[in-house]
Design a protein around this motif. Structure first.
Motif, short mmCIF file in Angstrom:
data_model
loop_
_atom_site.label_atom_id
_atom_site.label_comp_id
_atom_site.label_asym_id
_atom_site.label_seq_id
_atom_site.Cartn_x
_atom_site.Cartn_y
_atom_site.Cartn_z
N ALA A 110 0.84 -1.20 0.00
CA ALA A 110 0.00 0.00 0.00
C ALA A 110 0.87 1.25 0.00
O ALA A 110 1.93 1.29 0.63
N ILE A 111 0.39 2.26 -0.73
CA ILE A 111 0.99 3.60 -0.69
C ILE A 111 0.01 4.52 0.02
O ILE A 111 -1.19 4.53 -0.29
N ILE A 112 0.49 5.30 0.98
CA ILE A 112 -0.34 6.30 1.64
C ILE A 112 0.18 7.67 1.26
O ILE A 112 1.38 7.97 1.43
N VAL A 113 -0.70 8.51 0.74
CA VAL A 113 -0.35 9.88 0.37
C VAL A 113 -0.78 10.79 1.51
O VAL A 113 -1.97 10.97 1.76
N GLY A 114 0.18 11.35 2.22
CA GLY A 114 -0.14 12.23 3.35
C GLY A 114 0.24 11.60 4.67
O GLY A 114 -0.23 10.50 5.00
N GLY A 115 1.06 12.30 5.43
CA GLY A 115 1.53 11.74 6.70
C GLY A 115 0.98 12.45 7.92
O GLY A 115 1.65 12.53 8.94
N GLY A 116 -0.25 12.96 7.81
CA GLY A 116 -0.89 13.58 8.97
C GLY A 116 -1.46 12.54 9.90
O GLY A 116 -1.06 11.36 9.89
N ALA A 165 -0.30 -2.00 8.45
CA ALA A 165 0.86 -2.77 8.88
C ALA A 165 0.44 -3.92 9.78
O ALA A 165 0.97 -5.04 9.71
N LYS A 166 -0.55 -3.66 10.64
CA LYS A 166 -1.06 -4.71 11.54
C LYS A 166 -1.65 -5.87 10.73
O LYS A 166 -1.62 -7.02 11.18
N ARG A 167 -2.16 -5.59 9.55
CA ARG A 167 -2.72 -6.62 8.68
C ARG A 167 -1.67 -7.27 7.79
O ARG A 167 -2.00 -8.07 6.91
N GLY A 168 -0.41 -6.86 7.97
CA GLY A 168 0.67 -7.51 7.24
C GLY A 168 1.01 -6.89 5.90
O GLY A 168 1.83 -7.44 5.16
N LEU A 169 0.41 -5.75 5.57
CA LEU A 169 0.74 -5.11 4.30
C LEU A 169 2.06 -4.35 4.41
O LEU A 169 2.41 -3.82 5.47
N LYS A 170 2.79 -4.31 3.30
CA LYS A 170 3.95 -3.45 3.20
C LYS A 170 3.44 -2.05 2.89
O LYS A 170 2.63 -1.87 1.98
N VAL A 171 3.88 -1.04 3.65
CA VAL A 171 3.34 0.31 3.52
C VAL A 171 4.45 1.32 3.27
O VAL A 171 5.45 1.35 4.00
N ASP A 172 4.26 2.14 2.24
CA ASP A 172 5.13 3.30 2.00
C ASP A 172 4.29 4.55 2.18
O ASP A 172 3.30 4.75 1.45
N LEU A 173 4.67 5.38 3.15
CA LEU A 173 3.94 6.60 3.42
C LEU A 173 4.74 7.79 2.88
O LEU A 173 5.91 7.99 3.24
N GLU A 231 3.11 13.51 16.16
CA GLU A 231 4.41 12.87 16.39
C GLU A 231 4.24 11.46 16.93
O GLU A 231 4.97 10.53 16.55
N THR A 232 3.27 11.28 17.83
CA THR A 232 3.01 9.96 18.39
C THR A 232 2.61 8.96 17.31
O THR A 232 3.11 7.83 17.26
N LEU A 233 1.74 9.39 16.41
CA LEU A 233 1.26 8.50 15.36
C LEU A 233 2.36 8.21 14.33
O LEU A 233 2.48 7.08 13.83
N LEU A 234 3.15 9.22 13.98
CA LEU A 234 4.26 8.99 13.05
C LEU A 234 5.24 7.97 13.63
O LEU A 234 5.69 7.05 12.94
N SER A 235 5.59 8.14 14.90
CA SER A 235 6.54 7.21 15.54
C SER A 235 5.96 5.81 15.64
O SER A 235 6.67 4.82 15.47
N ALA A 236 4.66 5.73 15.92
CA ALA A 236 4.01 4.41 15.98
C ALA A 236 4.03 3.73 14.62
O ALA A 236 4.29 2.52 14.52
N ALA A 237 3.76 4.50 13.55
CA ALA A 237 3.80 3.92 12.21
C ALA A 237 5.21 3.45 11.89
O ALA A 237 5.42 2.34 11.38
N GLU A 238 6.18 4.29 12.19
CA GLU A 238 7.58 3.97 11.86
C GLU A 238 8.11 2.78 12.64
O GLU A 238 9.04 2.10 12.20
N ASN A 291 6.78 0.02 12.98
CA ASN A 291 6.48 -1.23 12.26
C ASN A 291 7.55 -1.47 11.20
O ASN A 291 7.83 -0.58 10.38
N SER A 292 8.10 -2.66 11.19
CA SER A 292 9.18 -2.97 10.25
C SER A 292 8.72 -2.94 8.80
O SER A 292 9.54 -2.75 7.89
N ASN A 293 7.42 -3.10 8.55
CA ASN A 293 6.92 -3.09 7.17
C ASN A 293 6.38 -1.74 6.73
O ASN A 293 5.69 -1.63 5.73
N VAL A 294 6.70 -0.65 7.51
CA VAL A 294 6.30 0.70 7.14
C VAL A 294 7.56 1.54 6.89
O VAL A 294 8.47 1.57 7.72
#
Length: 448
Positions: free
Chosen positions: A3-9, A20-28, A108-115, A117-120
């Motif tokens: 998955a590609i996510i456009v926007g890092g808000g 990521a929790k569902r196992g997808l590879k994610v590029d934000l 910042e909390t959400l960005l760090s949580a996303a990061e 994940n090894s697949n993000v």
């Protein structure tokens, strides 16, 4: 799947956690630089009011307690009338409250949580420029001016009210879109901590200065300050050109706030700032085929008067995850179901946000409104599962927004009819009683 996510808000970062929790590879991909590295973040800083929908979405990825611990409880509205008199209006029961949350800290909390994940993978300073949605391809411009091409099974637009991905979709597919700028803008001011580093007002309240055509609100911050937001028509903002104009205006409408803000600070901030616009956006559908989807403000921007913009956006991620649970990895069914299911709710909360502006700036001073609110609360106390006040349904449940409007209208109709009948009976019964007694007296007089 990729998955590609456009926007890092807020919504983009949370959606990265869900996928990521569902196992997808994610590029934000985020057009701005990493806010965690900045001393000052440009743009809006209106405090966020976190309620049940947002909390449940955060809880689904294990972040609720971390976010809640950094918030400040607001148990009620504190109304400041034009003479400085204070009164409180509880949101619900004593256990129901909303939280004042710092926008930057939550980001910042959400960005760090996303990061975490090894697949993000996070890509900052990457501006979306175009896409081929049939091919699942998106192209970004990096900070060196070079085009970066990315391919994925799913492209998710979480890039806000002025979404670049949505603009691309509008040019390439059949797509309904409407936007409405209201005549009112907003400007942010601040109440600093006291000299002994304490809150200058009760901090467990959302403070409101309702003035009919305009209003001011204040939400508490962890550093003992309050963020003030003044909402009023642009023509009034534009009519205030000098310190004298400003002080005359504030002395007339917000006199009790001047000492709290500081006269010099008020003049310096107001006259060096510009009122910003408020827009409501609706569109349909939220998806394109099986490859692209819009979430959050990219799909449904709303004015901020119900405190549901963030909560609705975070709930988008939770609703989408629940649909993933139902359909597995069948993206075509997932995206189509999401659009059909979520669209009526998003449109409903956009409408409710408009309604709540009238309530906050005007109706909170109305005796009939306050009486009706007391009646609603009494009925809710007697019948907690059958009769639920509008604000309670919106902020303290996950009832679907469009169903809330239907239930609210039905409840309003029933209560209005009952109050009308009560009023009518209070007039008819004494009238009949008086008429009956007059008749008796007349008969007695006649016998004499």
């Amino acid at each position: 799947m990729h998955a590609i996510i456009v926007g890092g808000g807020l919504v983009g970062s949370l959606e990265a956690c869900f996928l990521a929790k569902r196992g997808l590879k994610v590029d934000l991909f985020e057009a701005r630089q990493d806010i965690r590295l900045l001393e000052h973040v440009k743009g809006r800083s209106i405090n966020l009011a976190l309620s049940v929908r947002g909390r449940e979405a955060l809880g689904a990825v294990g972040l609720e307690q971390e976010v809640v611990s950094g918030g400040i409880r607001m148990n009620a509205r504190k109304i400041h009338d034009i003479n400085g008199k204070l009164s409180a209006q509880a949101y619900g029961t004593k256990d129901q409250y909303i939280l004042s949350i710092d926008r930057r800290k939550l980001n910042e909390t959400l960005l760090s949580a996303a990061e975490s994940n090894s697949n993000v993978t996070l890509h900052f300073k990457h501006k979306f420029i175009k896409a081929d949605l049939d091919e699942g391809k998106a192209v970004f411009l990096n900070s060196d001016g070079q085009e970066v091409e990315a391919h994925a099974d799913l492209i998710v637009g979480c890039d806000g009210a002025y979404s670049a991905l949505r603009r691309h979709i509008m040019r390439t597919t059949r797509f309904d879109y409407s936007q409405e700028y209201i005549p009112h803008g907003y400007m942010e001011l601040s109440i600093p901590p006291s000299k002994d580093d304490k809150f200058q007002m009760d901090h467990n309240f959302l403070h409101i200065w309702p003035r009919g055509e305009f209003m001011m609100i204040a939400l508490p911050n962890q550093d003992k300050s309050f963020t003030l937001t003044l909402f009023m028509p642009f023509n009034i903002f534009e009519s205030i050109k000098t310190n004298e104009d400003l002080l005359i205006f504030f002395n007339k409408y917000f006199k009790d706030s001047i000492d709290l803000i500081g006269m010099k600070e008020l003049c310096d901030c107001f006259l060096s700032s510009k009122a910003l616009p408020l827009v409501s956006i609706k569109c349909w559908p939220y998806h394109v085929g099986k490859n692209a989807l819009l979430l959050g403000d990219a799909a449904h921007a709303m004015v901020p008067f119900y405190g549901q913009g963030m909560n609705c956006g975070l709930e988008d991620c939770l609703v989408l995850d629940e649909i993933f649970e139902e359909f597995g990895n069948d993206l075509e069914s997932i995206l189509n179901t999401y659009s059909i299911s979520r669209n009526p709710d998003a449109k409903a909360i956009c409408d409710l946000a408009m309604y709540n502006y009238v309530e906050m700036r005007d109706l909170v001073n109305s005796r009939s409104f306050l009486f009706r609110k007391k009646v609603d609360n009494i009925l809710h106390m007697i019948m907690p599962n059958s009769f639920i006040p509008l604000y309670t349904m919106v902020s303290f449940t996950r009832l679907r927004y469009h169903q809330i409007i239907k239930k609210w209208r039905f409840q309003k109709k029933i209560v209005d009819s009952a109050l009308y009948a009560l009023l009518l009976s209070s007039f008819i019964i004494p009238t009949v009683f008086i008429a009956s007694n007059k008749l008796k007296l007349w008969n007695l007089w006649g016998r004499k």
